[in-house]
Design a protein around this motif. Structure first.
Motif, PDB file in Angstrom:
ATOM      1  N   SER A  18       0.807  -1.217   0.000  1.00 40.85           N
ATOM      2  CA  SER A  18       0.000   0.000   0.000  1.00 40.85           C
ATOM      3  C   SER A  18       0.844   1.273   0.000  1.00 40.85           C
ATOM      4  N   SER A  19       1.852   1.318   0.848  1.00 42.70           N
ATOM      5  CA  SER A  19       2.680   2.527   0.902  1.00 42.70           C
ATOM      6  C   SER A  19       3.487   2.704  -0.386  1.00 42.70           C
ATOM      7  N   LEU A  20       3.913   1.596  -0.984  1.00 44.04           N
ATOM      8  CA  LEU A  20       4.638   1.686  -2.262  1.00 44.04           C
ATOM      9  C   LEU A  20       3.720   2.169  -3.380  1.00 44.04           C
ATOM     10  N   VAL A  21       2.477   1.712  -3.368  1.00 45.32           N
ATOM     11  CA  VAL A  21       1.506   2.165  -4.375  1.00 45.32           C
ATOM     12  C   VAL A  21       1.311   3.671  -4.236  1.00 45.32           C
ATOM     13  N   THR A  22       1.183   4.142  -3.002  1.00 43.76           N
ATOM     14  CA  THR A  22       1.009   5.580  -2.763  1.00 43.76           C
ATOM     15  C   THR A  22       2.235   6.352  -3.245  1.00 43.76           C
ATOM     16  N   LEU A  23       3.402   5.827  -2.955  1.00 46.70           N
ATOM     17  CA  LEU A  23       4.647   6.468  -3.370  1.00 46.70           C
ATOM     18  C   LEU A  23       4.763   6.508  -4.895  1.00 46.70           C
TER      19      LEU A  23
ATOM     20  N   MET B 110       4.192   9.312 -10.166  1.00 49.73           N
ATOM     21  CA  MET B 110       3.502   9.395 -11.445  1.00 49.73           C
ATOM     22  C   MET B 110       2.830  10.765 -11.603  1.00 49.73           C
ATOM     23  N   ASP B 111       2.192  11.250 -10.544  1.00 49.59           N
ATOM     24  CA  ASP B 111       1.555  12.567 -10.591  1.00 49.59           C
ATOM     25  C   ASP B 111       2.589  13.663 -10.839  1.00 49.59           C
ATOM     26  N   LYS B 112       3.740  13.528 -10.192  1.00 43.25           N
ATOM     27  CA  LYS B 112       4.811  14.507 -10.387  1.00 43.25           C
ATOM     28  C   LYS B 112       5.276  14.488 -11.832  1.00 43.25           C
ATOM     29  N   SER B 113       5.424  13.303 -12.403  1.00 45.80           N
ATOM     30  CA  SER B 113       5.845  13.185 -13.804  1.00 45.80           C
ATOM     31  C   SER B 113       4.808  13.786 -14.744  1.00 45.80           C
ATOM     32  N   GLU B 114       3.536  13.621 -14.418  1.00 41.46           N
ATOM     33  CA  GLU B 114       2.483  14.222 -15.242  1.00 41.46           C
ATOM     34  C   GLU B 114       2.607  15.747 -15.231  1.00 41.46           C
ATOM     35  N   ARG B 115       2.902  16.316 -14.056  1.00 46.22           N
ATOM     36  CA  ARG B 115       3.075  17.773 -13.966  1.00 46.22           C
ATOM     37  C   ARG B 115       4.302  18.221 -14.761  1.00 46.22           C
TER      38      ARG B 115
ATOM     39  N   GLU C 238       8.852   9.928 -21.443  1.00 45.71           N
ATOM     40  CA  GLU C 238       9.487   8.643 -21.174  1.00 45.71           C
ATOM     41  C   GLU C 238       9.481   8.353 -19.667  1.00 45.71           C
ATOM     42  N   GLN C 239       9.777   9.384 -18.862  1.00 47.24           N
ATOM     43  CA  GLN C 239       9.764   9.221 -17.407  1.00 47.24           C
ATOM     44  C   GLN C 239       8.347   8.932 -16.914  1.00 47.24           C
ATOM     45  N   LEU C 240       7.368   9.619 -17.483  1.00 43.95           N
ATOM     46  CA  LEU C 240       5.974   9.380 -17.103  1.00 43.95           C
ATOM     47  C   LEU C 240       5.583   7.945 -17.430  1.00 43.95           C
ATOM     48  N   LYS C 241       5.973   7.475 -18.599  1.00 41.98           N
ATOM     49  CA  LYS C 241       5.657   6.102 -18.991  1.00 41.98           C
ATOM     50  C   LYS C 241       6.256   5.111 -17.996  1.00 41.98           C
ATOM     51  N   SER C 242       7.506   5.336 -17.641  1.00 41.69           N
ATOM     52  CA  SER C 242       8.191   4.469 -16.672  1.00 41.69           C
ATOM     53  C   SER C 242       7.486   4.504 -15.315  1.00 41.69           C
ATOM     54  N   ASP C 243       7.124   5.707 -14.861  1.00 43.19           N
ATOM     55  CA  ASP C 243       6.433   5.841 -13.572  1.00 43.19           C
ATOM     56  C   ASP C 243       5.055   5.182 -13.596  1.00 43.19           C
ATOM     57  N   MET C 244       4.372   5.275 -14.724  1.00 39.88           N
ATOM     58  CA  MET C 244       3.051   4.640 -14.841  1.00 39.88           C
ATOM     59  C   MET C 244       3.178   3.124 -14.768  1.00 39.88           C
ATOM     60  N   ILE C 245       4.211   2.587 -15.422  1.00 43.97           N
ATOM     61  CA  ILE C 245       4.428   1.134 -15.393  1.00 43.97           C
ATOM     62  C   ILE C 245       4.724   0.688 -13.968  1.00 43.97           C
ATOM     63  N   GLU C 246       5.593   1.422 -13.277  1.00 44.32           N
ATOM     64  CA  GLU C 246       5.922   1.087 -11.890  1.00 44.32           C
ATOM     65  C   GLU C 246       4.681   1.138 -10.999  1.00 44.32           C
ATOM     66  N   HIS C 247       3.873   2.162 -11.183  1.00 44.31           N
ATOM     67  CA  HIS C 247       2.651   2.303 -10.383  1.00 44.31           C
ATOM     68  C   HIS C 247       1.712   1.128 -10.627  1.00 44.31           C
ATOM     69  N   GLU C 248       1.511   0.809 -11.898  1.00 43.70           N
ATOM     70  CA  GLU C 248       0.621  -0.306 -12.235  1.00 43.70           C
ATOM     71  C   GLU C 248       1.154  -1.628 -11.695  1.00 43.70           C
TER      72      GLU C 248
END
Length: 140
Positions: free
Chosen positions: A6-11, A16-21, A91-101
């Motif tokens: 849970s904490s990793l998902v939040t992190l 991912m939100d930061k990368s979107e910004r 590219e960073q956003l894509k990577s962060d999205m994959i990690e989040h998923e």
């Protein structure tokens, strides 16, 4: 339901939100660079070459043209840099999205295991209650 993920998902969601910004800011910068380049080309078109007059006026006009060309070159460089920044941010956003998923999936699997375990425990408890009830009825 809290799991060890849970904490990793939040992190990862936060990253991912930061990368979107960052992507949004990079796109805004790209738009600014594009507009600046267009404006610098329009400014160049508005410079009229003198057909007659003093040599100092012609030199001033040539200096103005040279300066405007340098501005255009700088804006070209800014535009190319902005394009690179957008590509890197995406590219960073894509990577962060994959990690989040990935961690979201792991959390979901952990929740499924917990629920399955609870269901088995509940079934065992119900079996015990049924056996105890059956044993009482048998003695009476």
């Amino acid at each position: 339901m809290k799991t060890r993920f849970s904490s990793l998902v939040t992190l990862k969601k936060s990253a991912m939100d930061k990368s979107e910004r960052v992507v949004q800011r990079a796109n805004a910068d790209l738009n600014s660079a594009t507009i600046a380049l267009e404006l610098s080309y329009k400014s160049l078109e508005e410079i009229d070459a003198p057909t007659r007059g003093s040599i100092s006026a012609m030199i001033a006009n040539r200096t103005l043209l040279h300066s405007q060309r340098e501005i255009i070159e700088n804006n070209h460089q800014w535009l190319e840099f902005s394009k690179q920044q957008v590509a890197l941010a995406k590219e960073q956003l894509k990577s962060d999205m994959i990690e989040h998923e990935k961690f979201k999936y792991l959390e979901l699997e952990e929740i499924k295991k917990i629920l399955k375990k609870r269901k088995i425990e509940e079934a065992k408890n119900l079996d015990e209650v049924a056996l105890m009830t059956h044993a009482r009825k048998s003695h009476n």
